[in-house]
Scaffold this active site. Structure first.
Site, PDB file in Angstrom:
ATOM      1  N   GLU A 247      30.259  38.829 -21.141  1.00  0.00           N
ATOM      2  CA  GLU A 247      30.389  40.200 -21.902  1.00  0.00           C
ATOM      3  C   GLU A 247      29.316  40.891 -21.730  1.00  0.00           C
ATOM      4  O   GLU A 247      29.303  42.156 -21.690  1.00  0.00           O
ATOM      5  CB  GLU A 247      31.334  39.915 -23.537  1.00  0.00           C
ATOM      6  CG  GLU A 247      32.635  39.254 -23.590  1.00  0.00           C
ATOM      7  CD  GLU A 247      33.459  39.501 -22.728  1.00  0.00           C
ATOM      8  OE1 GLU A 247      33.635  40.857 -22.296  1.00  0.00           O
ATOM      9  OE2 GLU A 247      34.416  38.711 -22.195  1.00  0.00           O
TER      10      GLU A 247
ATOM     11  N   GLU B 159      33.772  42.807 -13.031  1.00  0.00           N
ATOM     12  CA  GLU B 159      33.665  41.465 -13.062  1.00  0.00           C
ATOM     13  C   GLU B 159      32.453  40.769 -12.446  1.00  0.00           C
ATOM     14  O   GLU B 159      31.854  39.840 -12.867  1.00  0.00           O
ATOM     15  CB  GLU B 159      34.906  40.799 -12.503  1.00  0.00           C
ATOM     16  CG  GLU B 159      35.136  39.454 -12.825  1.00  0.00           C
ATOM     17  CD  GLU B 159      35.432  39.151 -14.544  1.00  0.00           C
ATOM     18  OE1 GLU B 159      35.599  40.074 -15.164  1.00  0.00           O
ATOM     19  OE2 GLU B 159      35.619  37.757 -14.932  1.00  0.00           O
TER      20      GLU B 159
ATOM     21  N   HIS C  41      29.101  42.637 -18.413  1.00  0.00           N
ATOM     22  CA  HIS C  41      29.991  43.576 -18.469  1.00  0.00           C
ATOM     23  C   HIS C  41      29.239  44.920 -19.125  1.00  0.00           C
ATOM     24  O   HIS C  41      29.426  46.274 -18.922  1.00  0.00           O
ATOM     25  CB  HIS C  41      31.147  43.443 -19.284  1.00  0.00           C
ATOM     26  CG  HIS C  41      32.285  42.771 -18.487  1.00  0.00           C
ATOM     27  ND1 HIS C  41      32.780  43.167 -17.290  1.00  0.00           N
ATOM     28  CD2 HIS C  41      33.096  41.376 -18.697  1.00  0.00           C
ATOM     29  CE1 HIS C  41      33.801  42.318 -16.707  1.00  0.00           C
ATOM     30  NE2 HIS C  41      33.902  41.229 -17.663  1.00  0.00           N
TER      31      HIS C  41
HETATM   32 CO    CO Z   1      35.242  39.689 -17.431  1.00  0.00          CO
END
Ligand code: CO
Length: 496
Positions: free
Chosen positions: A262, A291, A265
């Protein structure tokens, strides 16, 4: 006022509405009391509808057309704003609102039926809903339009500019090499040691995750770490990108790698310039490229030996059971390969095979070559062929993912493409920063983040994923860097 400026103001207003909806969504997933559900649904529904009405409005079309005439003197970002604005506008307008409303209602119903079907391992229950969803999705592909394959129209939502043929070529080639590679690892390799049994207190795990996020360069003055049932990252605009996580007290690694994932991201979102965000160019080049950033930090960095040479003492300071383990043992432990039934629990080697299977089935479904009732059998046959394991029931097979019940066909490939982009970006980064392992061993990740900022983050959604990939690596996307990475790393992990 120039048409470009008028368009900018119009788009900024849509972004404001979406950001408000996102705050309401984040709260619903973290702190909202149980009885707030109905009120929240009303508020988010309204905000999303207002944003959508602006997106499909003829006014937006007119502003885009007028702005197009001013492009000669426009900046690169402004040109991208018009290109992406047109794309979003046209895609949204392709589906009549009544049809779309019917589809949303069907999916809402289907999702709760899917939950029940999964709990009871009863595919027959879900089958008629899925059949109807597939019919409507095929209809939508026609409405949106495509050059070669109806699945192209769906892929475009997640990977702008990608085609079914390209993805088929990339993933097909990957699968051919992965299946024998997996077999070789399992037959000839020395498996890594298991994670020691014990109770890993949630609070200690959370502190370790925050430490990892800080190490990556995640800015806590522009973000937060909270708990949720499923980890996610949400960009609420410049200065506010939040991550959530969950904790398993029997194993500290899922939360740690969840935080790195995370965090990856989040760094992408934190790295998009505010100016681009308000032009509708935040959010990343594609789902796959987004991603790639999470996978980059989770796997390329977080599951490397150099990282553990630095991070191991931090782990054992919180959990004494690791005190006598070497960094190499941890490195091997967190890179265990095990063919399993469930995609979300899969390791780096087997993960993409789960995606290949879903992609192949989706393409046939959308082409009308595969019937919904044939799905369970085809699923199980492919699992046996690719991974050597067969689901004991459909809950652990064809019913495991939520995506189809939500009508999200075309989404799965992004997960695999993300892994491939990550490996290809890493090869380019290593060529530019030859002292990367040395820096990682010292806990210095700053050069990595600057590189990602400079080459990827600062462009936001300005480029299509393959354009960006060529800009960053000089090549089109290919499975080769990922395969090279696996061979090198797993020879070490499995002592081949
Ligand atoms: Co992801």
């Amino acid at each position: 006022m120039s048409a470009l400026l008028e368009l900018k103001n119009y788009i900024a207003e849509m972004v404001e509405l979406s950001a408000a909806a996102a705050i309401a969504y984040w709260d619903a997933r973290t702190y909202m009391p149980a009885r707030g559900v109905e009120t929240r649904a009303r508020i988010t529904g309204k905000l999303s509808r207002l944003a959508f009405e602006r997106l499909i409005s003829p006014k937006f079309g007119e502003l885009l057309a007028a702005a197009e005439k001013e492009l000669a003197e426009a900046s690169e970002a402004e040109r991208a704003m018009v290109r992406m604005g047109k794309r979003d506008h046209e895609r949204a307008r392709a589906i009549p609102p009544d049809f779309y409303q019917k589809f949303v209602e069907l999916c809402t119903k289907a999702e709760s039926v899917w939950e029940k079907a999964k709990a009871e391992a009863n595919f027959a229950l879900f089958k008629p809903y899925l059949a109807e969803i597939v019919d409507m999705v095929r209809e939508m592909a026609k409405m949106i339009g495509y050059k070669e394959h109806p699945y192209d129209a769906l892929l475009e939502e997640y990977e702008p500019g990608m085609t079914t043929a390209r993805v088929g070529e990339i993933l097909g080639g990957l699968r051919e090499k992965l299946v024998p590679f997996l077999r070789e690892l399992l037959e000839r390799g020395t498996p890594p040691p298991p994670v020691p049994e014990g109770k890993y207190r949630k609070e200690s795990q959370k502190a370790l995750c925050a430490e990892a996020l800080r190490l990556m360069g995640y800015d806590f003055s522009a973000g937060r770490l909270d708990d949720s049932a499923h980890p996610f990252t949400i960009g609420l605009g410049p200065g506010d990108t939040r991550v959530t996580n969950r904790y398993n007290e029997e194993d500290p690694f899922p939360a740690l790698f969840g935080a790195l994932h995370e965090g990856g991201h989040a760094l992408y979102d934190q790295g998009v310039p505010a100016e681009l965000y308000w032009m509708g160019l935040g959010g990343g080049a594609s789902y796959g490229v987004h991603e790639s950033q999470s996978r980059f930090w989770e796997n390329q960095i977080g599951r490397s030996l150099a990282f553990w040479e630095f991070f191991k003492p931090k782990l054992s300071r919180r959990f004494r059971v690791f005190a006598r383990k070497t960094p190499e043992e941890i490195f091997r432990m967190v890179n265990k390969v095990e063919p399993s039934l469930i995609r979300v629990e899969a390791d780096e080697v087997t993960y993409n095979l789960h995606i290949c299977l879903r992609f192949e089935l989706e393409v046939e479904l959308i082409a009308g070559k595969l019937k919904v009732e044939e799905l369970p059998e085809r699923w199980n046959a492919a699992m046996k062929e690719y991974l050597g394991v067969v689901p004991p029931d459909d809950a652990k097979g064809v019913l495991q993912d939520v995506h189809w019940s939500g009508g999200s066909f075309g989404y799965f490939p992004s997960y695999a493409l993300g892994n491939l982009y990550a490996a290809q970006f890493m090869e380019a980064l290593r060529a530019d920063l030859p002292d990367l392992p040395e820096n990682l061993r010292k806990g210095n990740t700053a050069p990595v983040l600057s590189w990602l900022r400079e080459r990827i983050h600062r462009f936001g959604r300005m480029y299509f994923p393959e354009e960006l990939c060529e800009k960053v690596t000089g090549e089109k996307l290919s499975a080769e860097p990922f395969l090279r990475y696996l061979r090198e790393k797993y020879a070490q992990v499995y002592r081949l």
